[in-house]
Enzyme design. Structure first.
Site, PDB file in Angstrom:
ATOM      1  N   ASP A   1       0.847  -1.194   0.000  1.00 33.76           N
ATOM      2  CA  ASP A   1       0.000   0.000   0.000  1.00 33.76           C
ATOM      3  C   ASP A   1       0.885   1.248   0.000  1.00 33.76           C
ATOM      4  OD1 ASP A   1      -3.229   0.526   0.881  1.00 33.76           O
ATOM      5  OD2 ASP A   1      -1.814   2.203   1.072  1.00 33.76           O
TER       6      ASP A   1
ATOM      7  N   ASN B   1     -12.868  -3.161   2.533  1.00 32.74           N
ATOM      8  CA  ASN B   1     -13.776  -2.037   2.721  1.00 32.74           C
ATOM      9  C   ASN B   1     -14.810  -2.057   1.594  1.00 32.74           C
ATOM     10  OD1 ASN B   1     -12.294  -1.078   4.967  1.00 32.74           O
ATOM     11  ND2 ASN B   1     -10.841  -0.060   3.608  1.00 32.74           N
TER      12      ASN B   1
ATOM     13  N   HIS C   1     -10.414  -5.270  -3.485  1.00 31.55           N
ATOM     14  CA  HIS C   1      -9.085  -5.598  -2.962  1.00 31.55           C
ATOM     15  C   HIS C   1      -9.188  -5.914  -1.484  1.00 31.55           C
ATOM     16  CE1 HIS C   1      -9.784  -1.280  -2.579  1.00 31.55           C
ATOM     17  NE2 HIS C   1      -9.082  -1.340  -1.458  1.00 31.55           N
TER      18      HIS C   1
ATOM     19  N   HIS D   1      -7.031  -5.773   2.109  1.00 25.93           N
ATOM     20  CA  HIS D   1      -5.865  -5.259   2.825  1.00 25.93           C
ATOM     21  C   HIS D   1      -5.338  -6.370   3.740  1.00 25.93           C
ATOM     22  CE1 HIS D   1      -6.759  -0.849   2.160  1.00 25.93           C
ATOM     23  NE2 HIS D   1      -7.940  -1.382   1.889  1.00 25.93           N
TER      24      HIS D   1
HETATM   25  P1  AMP Z   1      -9.699   1.319   0.135  1.00 23.48           P
HETATM   26  O1  AMP Z   1      -9.923   2.506   1.031  1.00 23.48           O
HETATM   27  O2  AMP Z   1     -10.053   0.014   0.785  1.00 23.48           O
HETATM   28  O3  AMP Z   1     -10.351   1.504  -1.211  1.00 23.48           O
HETATM   29  O4  AMP Z   1      -8.149   1.214  -0.064  1.00 23.48           O
HETATM   30  C1  AMP Z   1      -7.466   1.752  -1.161  1.00 23.48           C
HETATM   31  C2  AMP Z   1      -6.008   1.696  -0.811  1.00 23.48           C
HETATM   32  O5  AMP Z   1      -5.260   1.821  -2.005  1.00 23.48           O
HETATM   33  C3  AMP Z   1      -5.552   2.816   0.129  1.00 23.48           C
HETATM   34  O6  AMP Z   1      -5.025   2.240   1.321  1.00 23.48           O
HETATM   35  C4  AMP Z   1      -4.476   3.540  -0.680  1.00 23.48           C
HETATM   36  O7  AMP Z   1      -3.396   3.974   0.119  1.00 23.48           O
HETATM   37  C5  AMP Z   1      -4.062   2.484  -1.694  1.00 23.48           C
HETATM   38  N1  AMP Z   1      -3.518   2.988  -2.947  1.00 23.48           N
HETATM   39  C6  AMP Z   1      -4.035   3.929  -3.756  1.00 23.48           C
HETATM   40  N2  AMP Z   1      -3.259   4.117  -4.838  1.00 23.48           N
HETATM   41  C7  AMP Z   1      -2.223   3.258  -4.705  1.00 23.48           C
HETATM   42  C8  AMP Z   1      -1.067   2.967  -5.493  1.00 23.48           C
HETATM   43  N3  AMP Z   1      -0.814   3.595  -6.651  1.00 23.48           N
HETATM   44  N4  AMP Z   1      -0.205   2.026  -5.048  1.00 23.48           N
HETATM   45  C9  AMP Z   1      -0.428   1.393  -3.885  1.00 23.48           C
HETATM   46  N5  AMP Z   1      -1.498   1.621  -3.106  1.00 23.48           N
HETATM   47  C10 AMP Z   1      -2.379   2.537  -3.503  1.00 23.48           C
END
Ligand code: AMP
Ligand code: ZN
Length: 112
Positions: free
Chosen positions: A31, A88, A101, A103
């Site tokens: 992340d 989420n 996705h 986490h």
């Molecule tokens: P969510 O809130 O469950 O949709 O999580 C999305 C996650 O994607 C967040 O924790 C972000 O920090 C992560 N994220 C967004 N863009 C990127 C990226 N380019 N590379 C890695 N993680 C990312």
């Protein structure tokens, strides 16, 4: 695939990302804004916007995501100390990226 989706761009290689796991169905990467010492994202290559868009045919893929996470927890040394697997769902559930996705977070001191 969605042209606008940041995770589809990562999967296609349009955004430089180092994968910690990659097979024909699933990738995983760190992340970009880690919320824990270990914070990985396990992402299916298929563009599914949210859990609410899943159907019966996706059951094996979701099961495999959990198994990939299990293997990564071991690879990253948090399998015994413990970790969380979080999905989420929709904006009210904290979802920011609308490509499903999971986490994997862990690695806290004292196994908090
Ligand atoms: P969510 O809130 O469950 O949709 O999580 C999305 C996650 O994607 C967040 O924790 C972000 O920090 C992560 N994220 C967004 N863009 C990127 C990226 N380019 N590379 C890695 N993680 C990312
Ligand atoms: Zn996508």
């Amino acid at each position: 695939m969605s042209d606008e989706c940041i995770f589809c761009k990562i999967i296609k290689g349009d955004i430089e990302t180092q994968f910690v796991y990659d097979d024909d169905e699933i990738v995983a990467f760190k992340d970009i804004h880690p919320q824990a010492p270990i914070h990985l994202l396990v992402v299916p290559k298929k563009h599914i916007p949210t859990v609410n868009a899943l159907d019966e045919s996706d059951a094996p893929l979701i099961g495999k995501m959990v198994l990939v996470a299990k293997g990564l927890a071991k690879d990253f040394g948090v399998n015994e100390s413990g970790y969380r697997l979080i999905i989420n769902v929709e904006r009210g559930g904290g979802q920011l990226v609308f490509h499903i996705h999971m986490h994997l977070v862990g690695g806290w001191e004292n196994d908090k």
